[in-house]
Write an enzyme that holds these catalytic residues in place. Structure first.
Site, mmCIF file in Angstrom:
data_model
loop_
_atom_site.group_PDB
_atom_site.id
_atom_site.type_symbol
_atom_site.label_atom_id
_atom_site.label_comp_id
_atom_site.label_asym_id
_atom_site.label_seq_id
_atom_site.Cartn_x
_atom_site.Cartn_y
_atom_site.Cartn_z
ATOM 1 N N GLU A 84 17.359 112.774 13.807
ATOM 2 C CA GLU A 84 16.630 111.512 13.689
ATOM 3 C C GLU A 84 16.785 110.974 12.272
ATOM 4 O O GLU A 84 16.803 111.738 11.306
ATOM 5 C CB GLU A 84 15.155 111.756 14.000
ATOM 6 C CG GLU A 84 14.287 110.521 13.960
ATOM 7 C CD GLU A 84 12.822 110.833 14.224
ATOM 8 O OE1 GLU A 84 12.128 109.971 14.776
ATOM 9 O OE2 GLU A 84 12.371 111.957 13.876
ATOM 10 N N LYS A 159 13.128 105.545 21.448
ATOM 11 C CA LYS A 159 12.006 106.477 21.408
ATOM 12 C C LYS A 159 10.755 105.874 22.049
ATOM 13 O O LYS A 159 10.298 104.798 21.659
ATOM 14 C CB LYS A 159 11.730 106.851 19.948
ATOM 15 C CG LYS A 159 10.750 108.002 19.747
ATOM 16 C CD LYS A 159 10.642 108.302 18.257
ATOM 17 C CE LYS A 159 9.736 109.469 17.946
ATOM 18 N NZ LYS A 159 9.621 109.678 16.477
ATOM 19 N N CYS A 201 12.430 113.690 18.556
ATOM 20 C CA CYS A 201 11.356 114.263 17.741
ATOM 21 C C CYS A 201 10.012 114.366 18.466
ATOM 22 O O CYS A 201 9.796 115.262 19.262
ATOM 23 C CB CYS A 201 11.233 113.465 16.435
ATOM 24 S SG CYS A 201 10.319 114.343 15.125
#
Length: 325
Positions: A84, A159, A201
């Site tokens: 990321e 995301k 993440c």
């Protein structure tokens, strides 16, 4: 079989099959005999997991990432994973917005050229993307981009779970100050290493996402990350191993490490976990890469031995919603 190679960075190459102790305090356990596989380890696809320390300097970050990708290609990897914020980690939301680019910008063009030059696939684990709604929202997306070996964008995932948290000792995170949540999950994509399901993440804290990707056919789940230095030691490995065990997938997690600037640092410890929950490769401290072989015959054999997806009871606790498009 285990080996350590030392070109410019520490590399650990840990292959499937009977284990020997890793070169760290924690030793990998051998697989049960019932799960042994007959395929030659050297015939299995090799993936590389890159660990970097991004800063606000985009060109310096590209140089560091490109060096690791070229090393991965030299060692025979077919797919390299970047963490990321591989493009940059800014000091504040205003700088994040200023440094962001569209997918068709110069930086992604450089990575497309790198993929073509090296002849491997790239998982670009979290690009600060100015989307089509940039003019209206003045916010970006945290976009996971998958490039093939010709440099073409195969798929993207934006995301969906934004990290708005306040962890004592780690400093507050308010990702939504500059970032829009993605609208949907992305169906797993066939790659030379297997079918890859994309996440980023903080997504790893939501097992519903990983289960949905596994039910859609994922064999490898990837969680490129910039995990904090407080939550990292407590949760990083535990969550990654849990996601691998419950989905019976390989889990690949490329991570940011070290001090990015005066306001932020990341935990590191990039790793690959196999479907049994064993950490089969991990990075040492600092920038570098680790390598792992992906053994899909082992994965499918394990799923036959432990058919948990056949044993699910949606009549008791509901399904995971609509199938992925």
């Amino acid at each position: 079989l285990g080996a350590v190679v030392r070109p410019h960075h520490l590399l650990s190459l840990l292959l499937p099959g009977p284990r020997i102790p890793r070169l760290s305090a924690l030793c990998a356990q051998p697989r049960p005999r019932a799960m042994a596989v007959s395929s030659s380890s050297w015939e299995l696809p090799l993936v590389a997991v890159c660990q970097v320390t991004s800063t606000p300097d985009k060109q310096q970050n590209f140089k560091a990432c490109a060096e690791l990708v070229r090393e991965a290609a030299r060692l025979g990897a077919c797919l390299a994973f970047l963490p990321e914020a591989f493009d940059f980690i800014a000091r504040d939301p205003a700088e994040t917005l200023r440094l962001s680019e569209p997918l068709g910008g110069n930086l992604l063009g450089e990575y497309a050229q790198l993929a073509r030059e090296c002849g491997l696939w790239l998982s670009l684990g979290g690009f600060h993307e100015r989307g089509q709604d940039w003019e209206q929202t003045q916010k970006i997306y945290n976009c996971h981009v998958l490039l093939n070996s010709k440099g073409s964008v195969v798929t993207t995932y934006r995301k969906t779970h934004l990290c708005d948290v306040q962890v004592p000792g780690q400093g507050p995170m308010h990702e939504s100050n500059s970032t829009m949540p993605g609208p949907s999950l992305t169906s797993p994509v066939s790659t030379p290493a297997g079918k890859v399901g994309l996440a980023i993440c903080y997504d790893m804290r939501f097992p519903e996402l990983s289960l949905a990707l596994a039910q859609a056919g994922a064999e490898i789940l990837t969680y490129p990350s910039a995990f904090g230095t407080v939550t990292g030691p407590a949760h990083w490995e535990v969550l990654l191993r849990a996601r691998a065990i419950e989905t019976q997938c390989y889990v690949v997690a490329a991570a940011q490490c070290g001090c990015h600037h005066e306001k932020r640092a990341s935990y590191g410890h990039s790793m690959v976990v196999d479907p049994w929950g064993t950490v089969v490769a991990r990075c040492s401290e600092g920038p570098g890469l680790c390598l792992a072989r992906i053994d899909l015959s082992y994965l499918h054999q394990l799923r036959q031995h432990l058919p948990v997806f056949q044993h699910r009871r949606p009549d008791l606790y509901g399904s995971l919603g609509h199938p992925l498009s």
